[in-house]
Scaffold this active site. Sequence first.
Site, PDB file in Angstrom:
ATOM      1  N   CYS A   1      -6.272   3.207  -8.259  1.00  0.00           N
ATOM      2  CA  CYS A   1      -6.626   4.631  -8.397  1.00  0.00           C
ATOM      3  C   CYS A   1      -8.121   4.867  -8.163  1.00  0.00           C
ATOM      4  O   CYS A   1      -8.492   5.813  -7.471  1.00  0.00           O
ATOM      5  CB  CYS A   1      -6.270   5.141  -9.792  1.00  0.00           C
ATOM      6  SG  CYS A   1      -4.516   5.319 -10.070  1.00  0.00           S
TER       7      CYS A   1
ATOM      8  N   MET B   1      -1.367   9.754  -3.366  1.00  0.00           N
ATOM      9  CA  MET B   1      -1.228  10.678  -4.514  1.00  0.00           C
ATOM     10  C   MET B   1      -2.008  10.112  -5.701  1.00  0.00           C
ATOM     11  O   MET B   1      -2.470  10.850  -6.555  1.00  0.00           O
ATOM     12  CB  MET B   1       0.241  10.887  -4.871  1.00  0.00           C
ATOM     13  CG  MET B   1       0.961   9.638  -5.326  1.00  0.00           C
ATOM     14  SD  MET B   1       2.646  10.007  -5.772  1.00  0.00           S
ATOM     15  CE  MET B   1       3.278   8.368  -6.135  1.00  0.00           C
TER      16      MET B   1
HETATM   17  N1  LIG Z   1       3.244   2.599   0.838  1.00  0.00           N
HETATM   18  C1  LIG Z   1       2.938   3.556  -0.022  1.00  0.00           C
HETATM   19  O1  LIG Z   1       3.756   3.958  -0.855  1.00  0.00           O
HETATM   20  C2  LIG Z   1       1.573   4.192   0.017  1.00  0.00           C
HETATM   21  C3  LIG Z   1       1.366   5.333  -0.759  1.00  0.00           C
HETATM   22  C4  LIG Z   1       0.123   5.949  -0.740  1.00  0.00           C
HETATM   23  C5  LIG Z   1      -0.872   5.435   0.045  1.00  0.00           C
HETATM   24  N2  LIG Z   1      -0.669   4.313   0.793  1.00  0.00           N
HETATM   25  C6  LIG Z   1      -1.783   3.838   1.604  1.00  0.00           C
HETATM   26  O2  LIG Z   1      -1.367   3.734   2.948  1.00  0.00           O
HETATM   27  C7  LIG Z   1      -2.184   2.784   3.626  1.00  0.00           C
HETATM   28  C8  LIG Z   1      -1.315   1.846   4.417  1.00  0.00           C
HETATM   29  O3  LIG Z   1      -0.545   1.060   3.520  1.00  0.00           O
HETATM   30  P1  LIG Z   1       0.985   0.687   3.770  1.00  0.00           P
HETATM   31  O4  LIG Z   1       1.744   1.282   2.664  1.00  0.00           O
HETATM   32  O5  LIG Z   1       1.373   0.944   5.161  1.00  0.00           O
HETATM   33  O6  LIG Z   1       0.943  -0.886   3.412  1.00  0.00           O
HETATM   34  P2  LIG Z   1       0.888  -2.157   4.359  1.00  0.00           P
HETATM   35  O7  LIG Z   1       2.159  -2.260   5.120  1.00  0.00           O
HETATM   36  O8  LIG Z   1       0.519  -3.307   3.488  1.00  0.00           O
HETATM   37  O9  LIG Z   1      -0.297  -1.801   5.362  1.00  0.00           O
HETATM   38  C9  LIG Z   1      -1.646  -1.998   5.048  1.00  0.00           C
HETATM   39  C10 LIG Z   1      -2.296  -2.675   6.229  1.00  0.00           C
HETATM   40  O10 LIG Z   1      -3.682  -2.884   5.954  1.00  0.00           O
HETATM   41  C11 LIG Z   1      -3.993  -4.211   6.377  1.00  0.00           C
HETATM   42  N3  LIG Z   1      -5.174  -4.715   5.699  1.00  0.00           N
HETATM   43  C12 LIG Z   1      -5.275  -5.272   4.465  1.00  0.00           C
HETATM   44  N4  LIG Z   1      -6.537  -5.662   4.238  1.00  0.00           N
HETATM   45  C13 LIG Z   1      -7.251  -5.344   5.360  1.00  0.00           C
HETATM   46  C14 LIG Z   1      -8.591  -5.509   5.750  1.00  0.00           C
HETATM   47  N5  LIG Z   1      -9.489  -6.101   4.944  1.00  0.00           N
HETATM   48  N6  LIG Z   1      -8.969  -5.066   6.977  1.00  0.00           N
HETATM   49  C15 LIG Z   1      -8.085  -4.500   7.805  1.00  0.00           C
HETATM   50  N7  LIG Z   1      -6.793  -4.342   7.514  1.00  0.00           N
HETATM   51  C16 LIG Z   1      -6.379  -4.750   6.296  1.00  0.00           C
HETATM   52  C17 LIG Z   1      -2.756  -5.011   6.061  1.00  0.00           C
HETATM   53  O11 LIG Z   1      -2.753  -6.207   6.814  1.00  0.00           O
HETATM   54  P3  LIG Z   1      -1.780  -7.405   6.350  1.00  0.00           P
HETATM   55  O12 LIG Z   1      -0.384  -6.871   6.438  1.00  0.00           O
HETATM   56  O13 LIG Z   1      -2.058  -8.476   7.340  1.00  0.00           O
HETATM   57  O14 LIG Z   1      -2.192  -7.741   4.962  1.00  0.00           O
HETATM   58  C18 LIG Z   1      -1.671  -4.038   6.502  1.00  0.00           C
HETATM   59  O15 LIG Z   1      -1.427  -4.119   7.870  1.00  0.00           O
HETATM   60  C19 LIG Z   1      -3.015   2.094   2.549  1.00  0.00           C
HETATM   61  O16 LIG Z   1      -4.312   2.640   2.536  1.00  0.00           O
HETATM   62  C20 LIG Z   1      -2.283   2.447   1.266  1.00  0.00           C
HETATM   63  O17 LIG Z   1      -3.136   2.458   0.149  1.00  0.00           O
HETATM   64  C21 LIG Z   1       0.542   3.689   0.798  1.00  0.00           C
END
Ligand SMILES: NC(=O)c1ccc[n+]([C@@H]2O[C@H](COP(=O)([O-])OP(=O)(O)OC[C@H]3O[C@@H](n4cnc5c(N)ncnc54)[C@H](OP(=O)(O)O)[C@@H]3O)[C@@H](O)[C@H]2O)c1
Length: 344
Positions: free
Chosen positions: A210, A197
């Site tokens: 952002c 969002m």
């Molecule tokens: N959670 C929310 O509220 C939310 C809201 C909107 C959008 N998002 C988006 O959803 C996506 C997933 O995030 P999540 O919330 O599930 O958080 P998360 O649990 O931290 O998952 C993100 C994953 O990306 C991995 N990662 C980080 N750097 C990387 C790299 N250089 N190459 C490959 N993998 C990498 C992390 O690995 P490690 O765990 O080993 O660091 C982790 O497994 C992200 O794009 C985030 O911006 C999340």
Amino acid sequence: MMLAACLSRPLSQLPGKATSICGRENGMRRALLLCSASFTPISRRTYASEVNPAGSKAVLITGCDSGFGFSLAKHLHSKGFLVFAGCLMKDKGDAGVQELDNLKSDRLRTIQLNVCNSEEVEKAVATVQSILDDPEKGMWGLVNNAGISTFGEVEFTSMETYKEVAEVNLWGTVRTTKSFLPLLRRAKGRVVNISSMLGRMANPARSPYCITKFGVEAFSDCLRYEMYPLGVKVSVVEPGNFIAATSLYSPERIQAIAKKMWDDLPEVVRKDYGRKYFDEKIAKMETYCNSGSTDTSSVIDAVTHALTASTPYTRYHPMDYYWWLRMQIMTHMPGAVSDMIYIH
Ligand SMILES: NC(=O)c1ccc[n+]([C@@H]2O[C@H](COP(=O)([O-])OP(=O)(O)OC[C@H]3O[C@@H](n4cnc5c(N)ncnc54)[C@H](OP(=O)(O)O)[C@@H]3O)[C@@H](O)[C@H]2O)c1
């Protein structure tokens, strides 16, 4: 009254379960404003029209060590996909990777994949090609999910931090997509980019995140226009607040970021804002850590729909009503009005 409540209630006081709200951008602007008053978005659609059976279609997901990526890998595997789960920490034997490997399925393969590393991305393409029955028929789906987040006012954020976040969220998405497009074009497949969002509306103290997600949105739009005649469909999933459900933030991570940020601040900024102001901002961010929905199924369902429906949506909005309404107001009303409601 309902509308007033929805505008003013903080997220923590709203029902915990996120609602899947998805909608096409085109032709919806007036409808979205009208529907907000009834509290039941008329743009809401169900995910009933799944017509492309998963079969053993191949999908690569980035960032599967934890969070959405981890759940998605398991879910798509259960739906019959051949899943390539890109993991940042595969080489280090991270717990998430072990759990996926323990499924011991030929249809779920973890691969080492740092989206910032061109060599690893090219190696992932070669691995996928070597496992596909017929690489000439291509690969069905790519889900660009890997991401990191940080926070801090513009004056508190170093150029190094801006670049670090963009390297993963934006350039990682671009790099991985470009490398897999030849395979995706052959299959007339799907690209699903996980934005946020915060890729549609900005927030104070979130500029390093952002700007990367706004970039992902622009990239996705350009790609969608270019791929349309080639049969590849491109969707964006814009999750709301699921902080409590994933590893994006933790109190420890926030403290570590805060310490580095304060240590690196230029003297003039430290002096002008003062420690009290800085600490208050960090405390606010810490409370954010425990907020949001703990049920990620609306995000998983949105990605699944984008991969399986014959006409996937351009944008999916898995988020609760507070954030959905806020996003509509922030993106459709004059800035002076939306700033007054939500920012000032
Ligand atoms: N959670 C929310 O509220 C939310 C809201 C909107 C959008 N998002 C988006 O959803 C996506 C997933 O995030 P999540 O919330 O599930 O958080 P998360 O649990 O931290 O998952 C993100 C994953 O990306 C991995 N990662 C980080 N750097 C990387 C790299 N250089 N190459 C490959 N993998 C990498 C992390 O690995 P490690 O765990 O080993 O660091 C982790 O497994 C992200 O794009 C985030 O911006 C999340």
